[in-house]
Design an enzyme around this catalytic site. Structure first.
Site, PDB file in Angstrom:
ATOM      1  CG  HIS A 370       3.203  31.557  10.556  1.00 57.65           C
ATOM      2  ND1 HIS A 370       2.596  32.595  10.262  1.00 57.65           N
ATOM      3  CD2 HIS A 370       3.085  30.510   9.930  1.00 57.65           C
ATOM      4  CE1 HIS A 370       2.180  32.213   8.885  1.00 57.65           C
ATOM      5  NE2 HIS A 370       2.322  31.224   8.828  1.00 57.65           N
ATOM      6  CE  LYS A 561      -1.164  41.622  21.261  1.00 65.96           C
ATOM      7  NZ  LYS A 561      -0.598  41.786  19.941  1.00 65.96           N
ATOM      8  NE  ARG A 562      -4.871  31.710  22.115  1.00 68.73           N
ATOM      9  CZ  ARG A 562      -4.732  30.280  21.913  1.00 68.73           C
ATOM     10  NH1 ARG A 562      -5.369  29.948  20.642  1.00 68.73           N
ATOM     11  NH2 ARG A 562      -4.593  29.215  22.730  1.00 68.73           N
ATOM     12  CE  LYS A 673      -6.561  41.207  11.604  1.00 73.23           C
ATOM     13  NZ  LYS A 673      -6.486  39.690  12.175  1.00 73.23           N
TER      14      LYS A 673
HETATM   15  C1  26Q Z   1       1.780  23.034  16.645  1.00 73.68           C
HETATM   16  C2  26Q Z   1       1.806  21.521  16.797  1.00 73.68           C
HETATM   17  C3  26Q Z   1       0.856  21.113  17.817  1.00 73.68           C
HETATM   18  C4  26Q Z   1      -0.370  21.920  18.062  1.00 73.68           C
HETATM   19  C5  26Q Z   1      -0.397  23.060  17.728  1.00 73.68           C
HETATM   20  C6  26Q Z   1       0.618  23.602  16.967  1.00 73.68           C
HETATM   21  C7  26Q Z   1       0.384  25.236  16.912  1.00 73.68           C
HETATM   22  C8  26Q Z   1      -0.767  25.615  16.558  1.00 73.68           C
HETATM   23  C9  26Q Z   1      -0.798  27.016  16.270  1.00 73.68           C
HETATM   24  C10 26Q Z   1       1.541  25.979  16.777  1.00 73.68           C
HETATM   25  C11 26Q Z   1       1.426  27.437  16.323  1.00 73.68           C
HETATM   26  C12 26Q Z   1       0.153  27.921  16.104  1.00 73.68           C
HETATM   27  C13 26Q Z   1      -0.031  29.405  15.638  1.00 73.68           C
HETATM   28  C14 26Q Z   1       0.878  30.269  15.643  1.00 73.68           C
HETATM   29  C15 26Q Z   1       0.713  31.504  15.326  1.00 73.68           C
HETATM   30  O1  26Q Z   1      -0.638  32.066  15.049  1.00 73.68           O
HETATM   31  N1  26Q Z   1       1.626  32.274  15.095  1.00 73.68           N
HETATM   32  C16 26Q Z   1       1.357  33.891  14.459  1.00 73.68           C
HETATM   33  O2  26Q Z   1       1.340  33.631  13.195  1.00 73.68           O
HETATM   34  C17 26Q Z   1       0.927  34.981  12.761  1.00 73.68           C
HETATM   35  C18 26Q Z   1       0.722  35.214  11.088  1.00 73.68           C
HETATM   36  O3  26Q Z   1       1.907  35.059  10.486  1.00 73.68           O
HETATM   37  C19 26Q Z   1       2.084  36.270  13.291  1.00 73.68           C
HETATM   38  O4  26Q Z   1       1.598  37.529  13.112  1.00 73.68           O
HETATM   39  C20 26Q Z   1       2.126  36.206  14.874  1.00 73.68           C
HETATM   40  O5  26Q Z   1       3.323  36.902  15.204  1.00 73.68           O
HETATM   41  C21 26Q Z   1       2.658  34.778  15.175  1.00 73.68           C
HETATM   42  O6  26Q Z   1       2.497  34.546  16.630  1.00 73.68           O
END
Ligand code: 26Q
Length: 822
Positions: A370, A561-562, A673
């Protein structure tokens, strides 16, 4: 009792929803399951009573679905994810079972407003953002397209934090979604598994010195106890299971330690168990790097695999058929430790040799990436892994030996190439690369949009792709139209049912029938009236919660969004400042009223993201109060953006901001969305925007800015942002206003470094894309002036978004990755 005596429970028919008997059921549920009488019931009691009435029907379907999968020997999908951002479940369940109106009427007959009690249900916020919400949409779609599937994750007691604003700064507060109990979940103590950490590994050798077996003796133990939540597909087609693990101590107190006087140490395992399922890491783009995170990853991966193997063995008795009967999917690398864990279970517990176990593993696992952001790619220090998971570290070395052997044999790599392929990063501190581990342990590795998948092949996984050119494939994300259209936008859904009939409810492709109505003036007016109602609803919430008055006839411009530098909320804010400046210096011009909405959480440790939130609020305070603006521009930062707030904001948006630096947003799902709810996108050629442009047509989307290739080129060859800024008077003026403290008179230096970074390197091309963005916004103004033309474009967006249904995405996963019939 004889075997012949079985009790057949009466099965409720799908249509026996007459108001009177439902109302009677609700009262009975209130009395016998909540233990209350209507005269003393609180709104929360009514909520629990109502959920339990519908839950009974769900359970019937649930048991049927489970039994059917078993009887047919169907292949099951296991979706491993550290995040499931489910949001509220009640509306979803009622609506998918076709009981919404019946329940509304029945409750009304008891003097209870369904919307009021629905608003009391807490969001199950077990995720950060896109990745977690995607997992939730996938769960709903898998049930809808009738795939036997289990989601596996962690039952965090504290999910995503609640965001409050204090003087414009983000403050994080714990969210306690389980306070009133959770009527959706079922604890299954009998399916608990033990999980070990630490300790030693012994090699047992047989006579003659042949290595027999490895025995891992952990020195810490916890129990993983599952909680099951039913996930209902559209029309109750199928009910799948979301199984979330909770940590419990094996022994609540270690008595031998306690008796030896170590009163604190006696509680160590109890505390660890508690910590494991206590809190979701609130970072979505930095790696957290903490030991507890790795423990969470192993805890839920191991519990899920033990559960999967137990189910498989009890049905088939043998693990050689595992890849034919189970597809295990890893949502990013967060469950990647499952790869060596499956090998361990197969070799050390089941006595299978490495080659066979490795073959079974690769055929069973698949992995979705992702993100390409280097700072988000997971890796763990070797010494930490050796201490926590000594046996897994040995297995990782064994995998690495195998992989490097194949790489050398391929003759495709020099020493540098081999170093990049290795599971162990050797420069500096030695670390295990979880992306490489997930890649090698899987038969399929997919990206989440066409562009993102191409970039994966060219960047992070270039060498691995060269070694296994068949492995990487694309599965463009999707969203469930049930939650993101039917439930959140009943006005638009009703209008469409009247216009094109009910077919689109079951086949979202039929939305295309709406296209023809874009040229129908009467339809356009009704469509615009629905949008207006949705805007009024949002305007009321803004008035109530923030005391800000916004005009529903203004253009609602939304970025939710974030908060992250690559998503470029800063570009949007700087443009707002430039617009503010223009409105003040050219009061004679015919400005169009706009409300700019922002919403989103910043990772607590991400200082610049938090500063961007403060900036949005500082600018809002000045702009909203300035009489010279005459209400032509309003800025609103909505606190605590979450799934439930998204459900109100998406339908109310006119303009959707999807303005990430090209090449950095893997897909985006918010973009989908908005468009499905009739907003027009202003965006870069990034992530799924590219494919949205192809589907909705160039005239119905506003694209601007550098392409991914141009961004990469500037980063390679250097670029002079200072010259760009000096050549753009509007931009220079806006930046100097911000950095000199016009919006922060209490701390004039607050934004000096943030803005200074744009002059220095401008990594995210905020300055680089500014002029193109501002011009695109003026193009939006011109489009907005032609109101029937705008509405026609909005209608085309809705009509052409069917492809972005997560049902389509899931069917592609099923056919092309999982080998499951659909
Ligand atoms: C990793 C290691 C330790 C702690 C946290 C994490 C962590 C947690 C969540 C790393 C990444 C995330 C989330 C990533 C995320 O939400 N990515 C998004 O995924 C969506 C679904 O595929 C995409 O539409 C977005 O573009 C992408 O940013």
């Amino acid at each position: 009792m004889t075997g012949a005596m079985t009790f057949e429970l009466p099965k409720p028919a799908m249509d026996d929803f007459d108001t009177k008997s439902l109302a009677a059921e609700i009262l009975k549920s209130l009395r016998y399951r909540v233990g209350k009488d209507a005269t003393v019931a609180t709104p929360h009691d009514w909520l629990a009573a109502s959920i339990k009435v519908v839950r009974d029907r769900i359970i019937e379907h649930w048991i049927d679905s489970t039994k059917e999968a078993y009887d047919e020997g169907a292949k099951r999908v296991y979706y491993l994810s550290l995040e499931f951002l489910m949001g509220r479940l009640m509306r979803d369940a009622f609506s998918n079972l076709g009981m919404m109106e019946a329940m509304r009427d029945a409750l009304a007959s008891l003097g209870v407003d369904l919307d009021v009690i629905a608003g009391l249900e807490p969001d199950a916020a077990l995720g950060n953002g896109g990745l977690g919400r995607l997992a939730a949409c996938f769960m709903e779609s898998m049930a809808t397209v009738d795939i036997p599937a289990h989601g596996y994750g962690i039952r965090y007691v504290n999910g995503m934090f609640r965001q409050e604003l204090s003087d414009g700064w983000q403050v994080e507060l714990p969210e306690t979604w389980l306070d009133h109990g959770n009527p959706w979940e079922f604890e299954r103590r009998e399916r608990a598994f033990e999980i070990g950490f630490g300790g030693r590994v012994e090699s047992i050798t047989a006579k003659g010195g042949r290595l027999e077996r490895h025995v891992w003796t952990p020195n810490e133990h916890v129990l993983a106890v599952p909680y099951d939540t039913p996930v209902v597909g559209w029309r109750g087609n199928r009910v799948n299971t979301l199984r979330l693990w909770s940590g419990f101590p094996v022994d609540p107190i270690l008595l031998d330690r306690f008796n030896a006087g170590d009163h604190i140490g006696a509680l160590a395992e109890s505390n660890m168990a508690d910590a494991l399922s206590r809190v979701l890491y609130p970072a979505d783009s930095h790696r957290a790097g903490q030991e507890l995170r790795l423990k969470q990853e192993y805890f839920f991966s191991s519990a899920s695999l033990q559960d999967i193997l137990q189910r498989h063995l009890s049905q088939y008795g043998d693990l050689m058929s595992l890849p034919d009967k189970a597809a295990i999917h890893m949502n990013d690398t967060h469950p990647a430790i499952a790869v060596p864990e499956l090998l361990r279970l197969l070799m050390d517990i089941q006595g299978i040799d490495f080659d066979t176990a490795w073959d079974l593993t690769k055929r069973t696992f698949a992995y979705t990436n992702h993100t390409l952001l280097p700072e988000a790619l997971e890796s763990w220090p070797v010494p930490l892994m050796e201490r926590l998971l000594p046996r897994h570290m040995q297995i990782i070395y064994a995998i690495n030996a195998q992989v490097l052997l194949e790489a050398r044999a391929s003759d495709k790599f020099n020493d540098d190439g081999i170093r990049r392929i290795s599971l162990i990063q050797e420069d500096g501190e030695r670390r295990v690369r979880m992306g490489n581990l997930a890649f090698f342990g899987s038969h399929s590795v997919n990206g989440v949009s066409a562009l993102h998948t191409e970039l994966m092949k060219q960047t992070v996984f270039a060498d691995l792709h060269k070694l296994y050119p068949e492995r990487i494939n694309n599965k463009t994300n999707g969203i469930t139209p049930r939650r993101w259209l039917f439930q959140c936008n009943p006005g638009l859904t009703g209008l469409m049912r009247e216009t094109i009939g009910d077919g689109f409810l079951d086949d979202i492709g039929e939305l295309a029938g709406l296209d023809a109505f874009a040229s129908d003036a009467a339809f356009r007016e009704r469509f615009a009236a629905v949008k207006r109602d949705n805007k009024v609803r949002l305007a009321n919430i803004v008035g109530e919660r923030l005391g800000i008055k916004v005009d529903p006839s203004a253009l609602f411009d939304v970025q939710i969004k974030r908060i992250h530098e690559y998503k470029r909320q800063l570009l949007n804010i700087v443009e707002a400042v430039a617009l503010y400046d223009q409105i003040r210096s050219h009061p004679e011009k015919d400005w169009l009223p706009r409300v700019k909405f922002f919403g989103g959480k910043a990772a607590p440790s991400y200082a610049n993201a938090k500063l961007i939130i403060k900036l949005a609020n500082d600018v809002a305070r000045v702009v909203n109060r300035d009489p010279a603006v005459r209400g032509l521009l309003k800025i609103v930062f909505m606190p605590n953006y979450n799934v439930s707030l998204a459900e109100v904001m998406m339908p109310a948006a006119d303009l959707s901001e999807q303005i990430s630096t090209a090449g950095m947003e893997a897909s985006g799902t918010g973009n989908m969305k908005f468009a499905l709810n009739g907003a027009i996108t202003i965006g870069t050629l990034d992530g799924a925007n590219v494919e949205m442009k192809e589907k909705v047509g160039d005239d119905n989307i506003v694209i601007f800015g550098l392409t991914a290739e141009e961004v990469a080129e500037r980063r390679r060859n250097g670029y002079n942002p200072r010259a760009v800024i000096e050549a753009s008077p509007e931009l220079a003026q806006a930046l100097s206003a911000i950095s000199s403290g016009v919006f922060s008179p209490d701390a004039p230096d607050r934004y000096r470094d943030l803005i200074g970074g744009l002059y220095d390197h401008d990594w995210f091309q905020v300055a680089g894309d500014f002029d193109a963005y501002a011009a695109a916004q003026r193009q939006v103004d011109e489009m907005w002036r032609n109101s029937p033309g705008w509405t026609a474009k909005a209608i085309h967006n809705v009509a052409r978004m069917g492809w972005f249904s997560s049902d389509r995405t899931i069917r592609q996963y099923a056919e092309e990755i999982w080998g499951v019939p659909v």
